[in-house]
Design an enzyme around this catalytic site. Structure first.
Site, PDB file in Angstrom:
ATOM      1  CG  HIS A 161       8.833   0.881  10.321  1.00  0.00           C
ATOM      2  ND1 HIS A 161       7.915   1.729  10.886  1.00  0.00           N
ATOM      3  CD2 HIS A 161       8.282   0.470   9.155  1.00  0.00           C
ATOM      4  CE1 HIS A 161       6.861   1.821  10.087  1.00  0.00           C
ATOM      5  NE2 HIS A 161       7.055   1.060   9.035  1.00  0.00           N
ATOM      6  CG  HIS A 211       2.821  -2.004   9.586  1.00  0.00           C
ATOM      7  ND1 HIS A 211       3.670  -1.691  10.629  1.00  0.00           N
ATOM      8  CD2 HIS A 211       3.209  -1.208   8.559  1.00  0.00           C
ATOM      9  CE1 HIS A 211       4.518  -0.760  10.236  1.00  0.00           C
ATOM     10  NE2 HIS A 211       4.258  -0.452   8.989  1.00  0.00           N
ATOM     11  CG  HIS A 220       7.914   3.275   2.055  1.00  0.00           C
ATOM     12  ND1 HIS A 220       7.985   4.264   3.001  1.00  0.00           N
ATOM     13  CD2 HIS A 220       7.265   2.247   2.660  1.00  0.00           C
ATOM     14  CE1 HIS A 220       7.423   3.851   4.128  1.00  0.00           C
ATOM     15  NE2 HIS A 220       6.959   2.632   3.944  1.00  0.00           N
ATOM     16  CD  GLU A 225       5.358   3.677   7.395  1.00  0.00           C
ATOM     17  OE1 GLU A 225       4.755   2.608   7.455  1.00  0.00           O
ATOM     18  OE2 GLU A 225       6.599   3.743   7.203  1.00  0.00           O
TER      19      GLU A 225
END
Ligand code: DHB
Ligand code: FE
Length: 280
Positions: A12, A59, A193, A240
């Site tokens: 995303h 977030h 990431h 995630e």
């Protein structure tokens, strides 16, 4: 009876949303990434689900460190687009499905998953970028969306094993809803990431591809991955990926992989994407 027909996993990355919104998707840097989603958009347009359950993480847009629900379900009729610092993305407001959402809340809570119920909440790139990737730039989103939030921001997030079990409970919930709805479940975020500190920019393609293989062939093995392994192998934000396991738990054990795409880089992350269909 409602039925889960398929699952969609996708990263995303917010820069993808910005590339779409600023008309940069044809640029050399972005072109290979968007090309990878062309088939997926076609699949989504043909599949035409009645409703999507979109597993994602906020977030610090709707929640902050003041309140940190581990799992939360959006039961509202509408979810406005969050302002993440540059004004809200100019994408359609997200319409919910309160009737199914409340049924899911009741079913999973009585099934002993004590999910938080949320009736007012803006949604950020975690939810809107996957919709843009799969649905393009329509005037209205083509289906209502039930947001299912997972805390992967502040330690401790839930385990992958717990996420998979929640997916199984989600399936039981959907299958006891008494209207004929075809439901697609999104699992979003990932892949490897790390956005911060010494290892910022970490990409681990080997781990990512093994994870994609596991999603297709052996999801139970993925439920055994511990938090420290996600962080070590996939970077701090690689955690995630536990959200993908909620989607996977909601599907058949032998769900069929119909599409896979992996691309590096987008911003400073790896992008992973998979579509799985239930056979039955
Ligand atoms: C970025 C942010 C994210 O939430 C994510 O999952 C990947 C990348 C970013 O800011 O680049
Ligand atoms: Fe993220």
């Amino acid at each position: 009876m409602a039925k889960i027909i398929a699952g969609v996993a996708t990263s995303h990355v917010p820069a993808i949303g910005a590339a779409i919104d600023l008309g940069k998707s044809g640029e050399a840097y972005w072109q290979p990434l968007f090309k990878g989603y062309e088939r997926s958009k076609k699949w989504m347009a043909e599949t035409k689900p009645d409703v999507a359950i979109l597993v994602y993480n906020d977030h610090a847009s709707a929640f902050s460190l003041e309140i940190i629900p581990t799992f939360a379900l959006g039961c509202a009729a509408e979810f406005p687009i969050a302002d993440e610092g540059w004004g809200p993305r100019k994408v359609p407001v997200v319409k919910g499905h309160p009737e199914l959402a409340w049924h899911i809340a009741q079913s999973v809570i009585l099934d002993e998953f004590d999910i938080t119920i949320v009736n007012k909440m803006p949604v950020d790139h975690g939810l809107t970028v996957p919709l843009s990737l799969l649905c393009g730039q329509p005037a209205e989103w083509p289906f209502p969306v039930i947001p299912l939030l997972v805390n992967v921001i502040q330690y401790p997030p839930p385990t992958g094993h717990r996420c998979y079990a929640l997916g199984q409970a989600l399936r039981r919930a959907v299958e006891t809803f008494d209207k004929d709805l075809r439901v697609v479940v999104f699992g979003t975020g990932g892949m490897s990431h790390q956005l911060q500190s010494e290892r910022a920019g970490l990409i681990n393609s080997k781990f990512d591809n093994r994870f994609l293989d596991g999603m297709a062939q052996d999801p139970e093995a993925l439920t055994k991955i511990q938090h420290f392994e996600y962080v070590r192998e996939a970077g701090s934000e690689g955690i995630e990926l536990v959200m993908w396991l909620i989607m996977r738990g909601a599907l058949d054990r032998d769900a069929r992989e119909v599409y896979r795409f992996y691309h590096v880089p987008a911003s400073n992350t790896a992008v992973g994407h998979m579509i799985l269909e239930n056979k039955h």
